[in-house]
Design an enzyme around this catalytic site. Structure first.
Site, PDB file in Angstrom:
ATOM      1  N   CYS A  64       0.615  -1.324   0.042  1.00 40.01           N
ATOM      2  CA  CYS A  64       0.058   0.048   0.043  1.00 40.01           C
ATOM      3  C   CYS A  64       0.911   1.162  -0.006  1.00 40.01           C
ATOM      4  O   CYS A  64       1.748   1.483   0.889  1.00 40.01           O
ATOM      5  CB  CYS A  64      -0.951   0.105   1.195  1.00 40.01           C
ATOM      6  SG  CYS A  64      -2.060   1.341   1.383  1.00 40.01           S
ATOM      7  N   ARG A  67      -0.070   4.734   2.896  1.00 39.11           N
ATOM      8  CA  ARG A  67       0.065   4.368   4.391  1.00 39.11           C
ATOM      9  C   ARG A  67       0.473   5.509   5.194  1.00 39.11           C
ATOM     10  O   ARG A  67       0.411   5.439   6.407  1.00 39.11           O
ATOM     11  CB  ARG A  67       1.263   3.174   4.566  1.00 39.11           C
ATOM     12  CG  ARG A  67       0.656   2.030   4.205  1.00 39.11           C
ATOM     13  CD  ARG A  67       1.774   0.989   4.584  1.00 39.11           C
ATOM     14  NE  ARG A  67       2.813   0.817   3.300  1.00 39.11           N
ATOM     15  CZ  ARG A  67       3.926   0.172   3.476  1.00 39.11           C
ATOM     16  NH1 ARG A  67       4.163  -0.425   4.717  1.00 39.11           N
ATOM     17  NH2 ARG A  67       4.698   0.262   2.460  1.00 39.11           N
ATOM     18  N   TRP A 233      -8.934   5.827  -0.073  1.00 40.83           N
ATOM     19  CA  TRP A 233      -9.822   6.198  -1.406  1.00 40.83           C
ATOM     20  C   TRP A 233      -8.837   5.737  -2.577  1.00 40.83           C
ATOM     21  O   TRP A 233      -7.758   5.400  -2.457  1.00 40.83           O
ATOM     22  CB  TRP A 233      -9.926   7.740  -1.380  1.00 40.83           C
ATOM     23  CG  TRP A 233      -8.568   8.567  -0.854  1.00 40.83           C
ATOM     24  CD1 TRP A 233      -7.411   8.617  -1.640  1.00 40.83           C
ATOM     25  CD2 TRP A 233      -8.212   8.692   0.668  1.00 40.83           C
ATOM     26  NE1 TRP A 233      -6.478   9.230  -0.772  1.00 40.83           N
ATOM     27  CE2 TRP A 233      -6.997   9.440   0.594  1.00 40.83           C
ATOM     28  CE3 TRP A 233      -8.873   8.840   1.629  1.00 40.83           C
ATOM     29  CZ2 TRP A 233      -6.475   9.747   1.663  1.00 40.83           C
ATOM     30  CZ3 TRP A 233      -8.348   9.382   2.843  1.00 40.83           C
ATOM     31  CH2 TRP A 233      -7.263   9.849   2.950  1.00 40.83           C
ATOM     32  N   GLU A 238      -5.229   3.297 -10.478  1.00 40.51           N
ATOM     33  CA  GLU A 238      -6.109   2.010 -10.152  1.00 40.51           C
ATOM     34  C   GLU A 238      -6.818   1.836 -11.278  1.00 40.51           C
ATOM     35  O   GLU A 238      -7.398   0.741 -11.753  1.00 40.51           O
ATOM     36  CB  GLU A 238      -6.322   2.109  -8.580  1.00 40.51           C
ATOM     37  CG  GLU A 238      -5.443   2.132  -7.891  1.00 40.51           C
ATOM     38  CD  GLU A 238      -5.984   1.949  -6.268  1.00 40.51           C
ATOM     39  OE1 GLU A 238      -6.402   2.887  -5.723  1.00 40.51           O
ATOM     40  OE2 GLU A 238      -6.132   0.604  -5.762  1.00 40.51           O
TER      41      GLU A 238
HETATM   42  N1  ARG Z   1      -6.774  -1.682  -7.265  1.00 44.46           N
HETATM   43  C1  ARG Z   1      -8.244  -1.876  -6.552  1.00 44.46           C
HETATM   44  C2  ARG Z   1      -9.339  -1.206  -7.482  1.00 44.46           C
HETATM   45  O1  ARG Z   1      -8.898  -0.868  -8.666  1.00 44.46           O
HETATM   46  C3  ARG Z   1      -8.318  -1.334  -5.265  1.00 44.46           C
HETATM   47  C4  ARG Z   1      -7.352  -1.862  -4.327  1.00 44.46           C
HETATM   48  C5  ARG Z   1      -7.457  -0.632  -2.996  1.00 44.46           C
HETATM   49  N2  ARG Z   1      -7.182   0.778  -3.334  1.00 44.46           N
HETATM   50  C6  ARG Z   1      -7.080   1.724  -2.332  1.00 44.46           C
HETATM   51  N3  ARG Z   1      -6.877   2.873  -3.024  1.00 44.46           N
HETATM   52  N4  ARG Z   1      -7.305   1.403  -1.081  1.00 44.46           N
HETATM   53  O2  ARG Z   1     -10.485  -1.313  -7.419  1.00 44.46           O
END
Ligand code: ARG
Length: 373
Positions: A64, A67, A233, A238
């Protein structure tokens, strides 16, 4: 469940030290835990222990990059929730409180540990379905397996590319899985448009506001919480560089390139890279306009740098998994790329657990279908 008393002792000692408690308090709590284990076979965390344990687990999550905010997660103690109604109520509350109208708050909901406690089957509490068809997958290919299970249980989705999956969970280890639809007013979503390329809105892409990982177990002081959904968030990559871009996911790069007029005939036009960047610009701009919290990868990397500084000051080693910490877009522009991190597993922490999908001893029960058929 066999409790590792050494892990309990280690956790209490570290946690109580971080909470500035005296050695007398540490000793008396450890004695009480020994007694409780002798009498009942396990022990129960206080809310304070649960809270610091969840925070430490986030702090120790090597993959992560977010953090810096480990100390700000709020714990919802759902250890009393045992009926399907109580469990779904706790999950709904999580979505609502974490979403907070777009100003996302990190939350974790912790259910009863062990075989009497619930088991959540979803990968995330909010995710889009994926349907296998002869023309290919409609929706999110990552959700094909769970979508099949939902349909076996009697759920039927609308078959759009963005159907929100229901929750699938067991009340306890022996119970059969059931599903519950999430009331749509609880699910905040963002339609994706680009500030300069109106064509991108025509792709009709959207994504949900809050990623709530629900498949991992949380280990604190020898106790395993198999159901402990948690959220932060999003970082824009991602969504823009993985969920929309991966060939095994929504696979939208060629469509984006077409909308912005790139030459896709030649790989060396770098159309994939340009489409990727514009898609990430679109995600950031759309979340900003919708007032939904999101972080870009440059800011997230800086925040991680601040986390490293803080940890050093606190005398703790920063562990990390480099391949996950670097962003998938322009990784070498961040300091993380140029550094190495020890990938040591420190507890408390979150761990993957065996997926329940393959359990042969579970017969799915239909619920909520027509009683006459
Ligand atoms: N990578 C995942 C997604 O696209 C989420 C993982 C957690 N991500 C976060 N920002 N807490 O759905």
């Amino acid at each position: 469940m066999k409790i590792n008393t050494q892990e309990a002792e280690q956790f209490i000692t570290q946690a109580y030290n971080e909470l500035s408690k005296s050695s007398a308090e540490i000793e008396s709590r450890i004695n009480a835990i020994h007694e409780e284990i002798a009498q009942t076979g396990t022990y129960t965390h206080t809310l304070e222990e649960l809270t610091i344990g969840a925070k430490m687990a986030w702090r120790n999550s090597n993959r992560c990059v977010g953090r810096l905010f480990w100390d700000r997660i709020q714990v919802m103690d759902a250890r009393e929730a045992v009926t399907a109604h109580e469990i779904e109520t706790a999950l709904f509350a999580h979505i609502e409180k974490a979403t907070n109208g777009g100003q996302i708050r990190p939350y974790i909901t912790i259910f009863k540990p062990g075989e009497d406690g619930p088991h959540v089957w979803n990968h995330q509490l909010i995710r889009y379905a994926g349907y296998e068809t002869e023309q290919g997958v409609i929706g999110d290919p990552a959700s094909v397996a769970v979508t099949k299970i939902c349909e076996q249980l009697g759920w039927r989705g609308a078959r759009t590319p963005f159907d929100i999956l229901p929750f699938v969970f067991q009340e306890n280890h022996a119970a059969s899985p059931t599903y519950t639809e999430i009331p749509s007013e609880l699910v905040l979503e963002v339609p994706i448009a680009h500030p300069d390329y109106p064509g991108i809105a025509e792709l009709d892409l959207r994504w949900y506001a809050v990623p709530i990982i629900s498949e991992m177990k949380l280990e604190i002081g020898g106790i395993t919480y198999q159901a402990a959904p948690f959220n932060g968030w999003y970082m824009e990559t991602e969504i823009g560089a993985r969920n929309f871009a991966d060939e095994g996911r929504y696979n939208q790069l060629a469509a984006v390139a077409e909308k912005i007029g790139l030459n896709t005939k030649r790989l060396d036009s770098l159309w994939k890279d340009r489409a990727l960047v514009e898609l990430n610009v679109a995600v950031l701009d759309s979340y900003h306009k919708a007032k939904v919290q999101i972080v870009d990868h440059h800011t997230a990397a800086r925040q991680f740098g601040q986390f490293e500084t803080n940890e050093q000051k606190a005398g703790r080693e920063v562990t990390g998994e480099w391949a996950w910490l670097i962003p998938p877009v322009s990784p070498a522009t961040t300091h993380i790329f140029h550094q190495r991190y020890p990938n040591k597993i420190v507890k408390p922490n979150f761990f993957y657990q065996e997926s329940p999908f393959h359990r042969q001893d579970i017969v799915p029960v239909k619920r909520g279908g027509c009683p006459f058929h």
